[in-house]
Motif scaffolding. Structure first.
Motif, PDB file in Angstrom:
ATOM      1  N   LEU A 108       0.848  -1.188   0.000  1.00 30.93           N
ATOM      2  CA  LEU A 108       0.000   0.000   0.000  1.00 30.93           C
ATOM      3  C   LEU A 108       0.884   1.239   0.000  1.00 30.93           C
ATOM      4  N   ILE A 109       0.655   2.124  -0.963  1.00 35.68           N
ATOM      5  CA  ILE A 109       1.445   3.353  -1.075  1.00 35.68           C
ATOM      6  C   ILE A 109       0.581   4.525  -0.630  1.00 35.68           C
ATOM      7  N   GLU A 110       1.119   5.309   0.300  1.00 32.77           N
ATOM      8  CA  GLU A 110       0.441   6.513   0.774  1.00 32.77           C
ATOM      9  C   GLU A 110       1.307   7.720   0.435  1.00 32.77           C
ATOM     10  N   PRO A 111       0.963   8.445  -0.640  1.00 31.16           N
ATOM     11  CA  PRO A 111       1.745   9.644  -0.968  1.00 31.16           C
ATOM     12  C   PRO A 111       1.495  10.734   0.069  1.00 31.16           C
ATOM     13  N   LYS A 112       2.549  11.469   0.403  1.00 34.06           N
ATOM     14  CA  LYS A 112       2.410  12.507   1.429  1.00 34.06           C
ATOM     15  C   LYS A 112       3.297  13.696   1.089  1.00 34.06           C
ATOM     16  N   THR A 113       2.701  14.872   1.123  1.00 35.86           N
ATOM     17  CA  THR A 113       3.468  16.099   0.959  1.00 35.86           C
ATOM     18  C   THR A 113       3.961  16.533   2.333  1.00 35.86           C
ATOM     19  N   LEU A 114       5.273  16.676   2.464  1.00 36.53           N
ATOM     20  CA  LEU A 114       5.897  17.015   3.736  1.00 36.53           C
ATOM     21  C   LEU A 114       6.110  18.529   3.808  1.00 36.53           C
ATOM     22  N   THR A 115       5.481  19.152   4.802  1.00 36.21           N
ATOM     23  CA  THR A 115       5.565  20.599   4.952  1.00 36.21           C
ATOM     24  C   THR A 115       6.663  20.966   5.953  1.00 36.21           C
ATOM     25  N   ASP A 116       6.987  22.261   5.998  1.00 34.88           N
ATOM     26  CA  ASP A 116       7.992  22.735   6.956  1.00 34.88           C
ATOM     27  C   ASP A 116       7.614  22.373   8.386  1.00 34.88           C
ATOM     28  N   GLN A 117       6.333  22.493   8.733  1.00 38.00           N
ATOM     29  CA  GLN A 117       5.886  22.186  10.095  1.00 38.00           C
ATOM     30  C   GLN A 117       6.132  20.723  10.447  1.00 38.00           C
ATOM     31  N   MET A 118       6.155  19.850   9.446  1.00 32.02           N
ATOM     32  CA  MET A 118       6.339  18.424   9.683  1.00 32.02           C
ATOM     33  C   MET A 118       7.806  18.031   9.799  1.00 32.02           C
ATOM     34  N   VAL A 119       8.693  18.765   9.162  1.00 34.82           N
ATOM     35  CA  VAL A 119      10.078  18.277   9.038  1.00 34.82           C
ATOM     36  C   VAL A 119      11.149  19.224   9.560  1.00 34.82           C
ATOM     37  N   ASP A 122      13.464  22.729  15.646  1.00 32.27           N
ATOM     38  CA  ASP A 122      13.343  24.042  16.265  1.00 32.27           C
ATOM     39  C   ASP A 122      14.407  25.026  15.781  1.00 32.27           C
ATOM     40  N   ASP A 123      15.579  24.507  15.437  1.00 31.36           N
ATOM     41  CA  ASP A 123      16.655  25.377  14.973  1.00 31.36           C
ATOM     42  C   ASP A 123      16.580  25.668  13.473  1.00 31.36           C
ATOM     43  N   GLY A 124      15.535  25.177  12.799  1.00 35.16           N
ATOM     44  CA  GLY A 124      15.346  25.447  11.384  1.00 35.16           C
ATOM     45  C   GLY A 124      15.949  24.431  10.437  1.00 35.16           C
ATOM     46  N   THR A 125      16.703  23.463  10.962  1.00 34.89           N
ATOM     47  CA  THR A 125      17.273  22.430  10.103  1.00 34.89           C
ATOM     48  C   THR A 125      16.195  21.407   9.734  1.00 34.89           C
ATOM     49  N   LEU A 126      16.402  20.756   8.609  1.00 34.53           N
ATOM     50  CA  LEU A 126      15.438  19.761   8.145  1.00 34.53           C
ATOM     51  C   LEU A 126      15.713  18.395   8.760  1.00 34.53           C
ATOM     52  N   ASN A 127      14.671  17.741   9.206  1.00 34.23           N
ATOM     53  CA  ASN A 127      14.716  16.351   9.639  1.00 34.23           C
ATOM     54  C   ASN A 127      13.791  15.602   8.684  1.00 34.23           C
ATOM     55  N   LEU A 128      14.289  15.366   7.506  1.00 34.20           N
ATOM     56  CA  LEU A 128      13.475  14.939   6.376  1.00 34.20           C
ATOM     57  C   LEU A 128      13.685  13.463   6.049  1.00 34.20           C
ATOM     58  N   HIS A 129      12.627  12.683   6.143  1.00 35.44           N
ATOM     59  CA  HIS A 129      12.618  11.279   5.730  1.00 35.44           C
ATOM     60  C   HIS A 129      11.495  11.142   4.700  1.00 35.44           C
ATOM     61  N   GLN A 130      11.858  11.045   3.420  1.00 34.46           N
ATOM     62  CA  GLN A 130      10.829  11.002   2.385  1.00 34.46           C
ATOM     63  C   GLN A 130      10.194   9.626   2.228  1.00 34.46           C
ATOM     64  N   ILE A 131      10.871   8.580   2.682  1.00 32.27           N
ATOM     65  CA  ILE A 131      10.336   7.223   2.572  1.00 32.27           C
ATOM     66  C   ILE A 131      10.239   6.613   3.967  1.00 32.27           C
ATOM     67  N   ALA A 132       9.085   6.046   4.266  1.00 30.24           N
ATOM     68  CA  ALA A 132       8.881   5.293   5.504  1.00 30.24           C
ATOM     69  C   ALA A 132       8.131   4.019   5.139  1.00 30.24           C
ATOM     70  N   ILE A 133       8.602   2.903   5.664  1.00 31.13           N
ATOM     71  CA  ILE A 133       7.983   1.606   5.371  1.00 31.13           C
ATOM     72  C   ILE A 133       7.663   0.921   6.685  1.00 31.13           C
ATOM     73  N   GLU A 134       6.457   0.402   6.779  1.00 38.04           N
ATOM     74  CA  GLU A 134       6.078  -0.418   7.922  1.00 38.04           C
ATOM     75  C   GLU A 134       5.521  -1.735   7.393  1.00 38.04           C
ATOM     76  N   LEU A 135       6.077  -2.833   7.868  1.00 41.55           N
ATOM     77  CA  LEU A 135       5.597  -4.167   7.530  1.00 41.55           C
ATOM     78  C   LEU A 135       4.785  -4.693   8.694  1.00 41.55           C
ATOM     79  N   VAL A 136       3.616  -5.233   8.387  1.00 42.76           N
ATOM     80  CA  VAL A 136       2.745  -5.797   9.416  1.00 42.76           C
ATOM     81  C   VAL A 136       2.256  -7.171   8.947  1.00 42.76           C
ATOM     82  N   PRO A 137       1.936  -8.049   9.890  1.00 47.02           N
ATOM     83  CA  PRO A 137       1.431  -9.363   9.494  1.00 47.02           C
ATOM     84  C   PRO A 137      -0.035  -9.306   9.089  1.00 47.02           C
ATOM     85  N   LEU A 138      -0.387 -10.111   8.099  1.00 45.09           N
ATOM     86  CA  LEU A 138      -1.782 -10.341   7.728  1.00 45.09           C
ATOM     87  C   LEU A 138      -2.074 -11.793   8.094  1.00 45.09           C
TER      88      LEU A 138
END
Length: 160
Positions: A108-119, A122-138
């Protein structure tokens, strides 16, 4: 980013399980990773591919389950062509997960636009992770059996 998402989902699932069946047992079982890509790039570095392969290998230890991959394919508002980046990043990760043996219908792909408030820190530097993957059991008939299985390491303790 995925940590807040994961903990909210885990709590909601545990509460739902307890409200449906007061004597239900629930635990959190997942494997996850996140990574930073160069701005305006869709390239997965070898380190990223190894990290993805490692979480898939860990998830393959779950007995008698299918694996579902939830992929957040993000692009920062400061990047060029945000919509295209989200789509292409999602496609690259999807293709790699399928190559590793995850069923296409379980990615399942969830596209997400990452805003300044998200990434921004406090000091203004970016903490940017454009890809996140979570595997779960079915699991057929529910995943409660995994909570006490010695082959599985739950990410949280059993809730009774």
């Amino acid at each position: 980013m995925i940590k807040k998402f994961r903990s909210s989902i885990s709590l909601a699932l545990a509460v739902a399980a307890l409200s449906i069946c007061p004597s239900a047992i629930a635990c959190t079982i997942n494997e996850s990773m996140e990574t930073r890509l160069p701005l305006n790039s869709t390239y997965l570095a070898n380190d990223d591919r190894l990290a993805i392969a490692n979480i898939v290998l860990e998830a393959r230890q779950w007995p008698d389950v299918d694996i579902q991959a939830v992929v957040i394919a993000g692009a920062y508002v400061g990047e060029r062509n945000v919509e295209k980046l989200k789509s292409e990043r999602g496609a690259v990760v999807r293709a790699y997960l399928i190559q590793l043996g995850i069923k296409p219908q379980n990615v399942l792909i969830e596209p997400k636009t990452l805003t300044d408030q998200m990434v921004k820190n406090d000091d203004g530097t970016l903490n940017l992770h454009q890809i996140a993957i979570e595997l779960v059991p079915l699991c057929s008939g529910g995943c409660e059996k995994l909570c006490n299985d010695p082959r599985v390491t739950p990410k949280s303790r059993a809730i009774q």
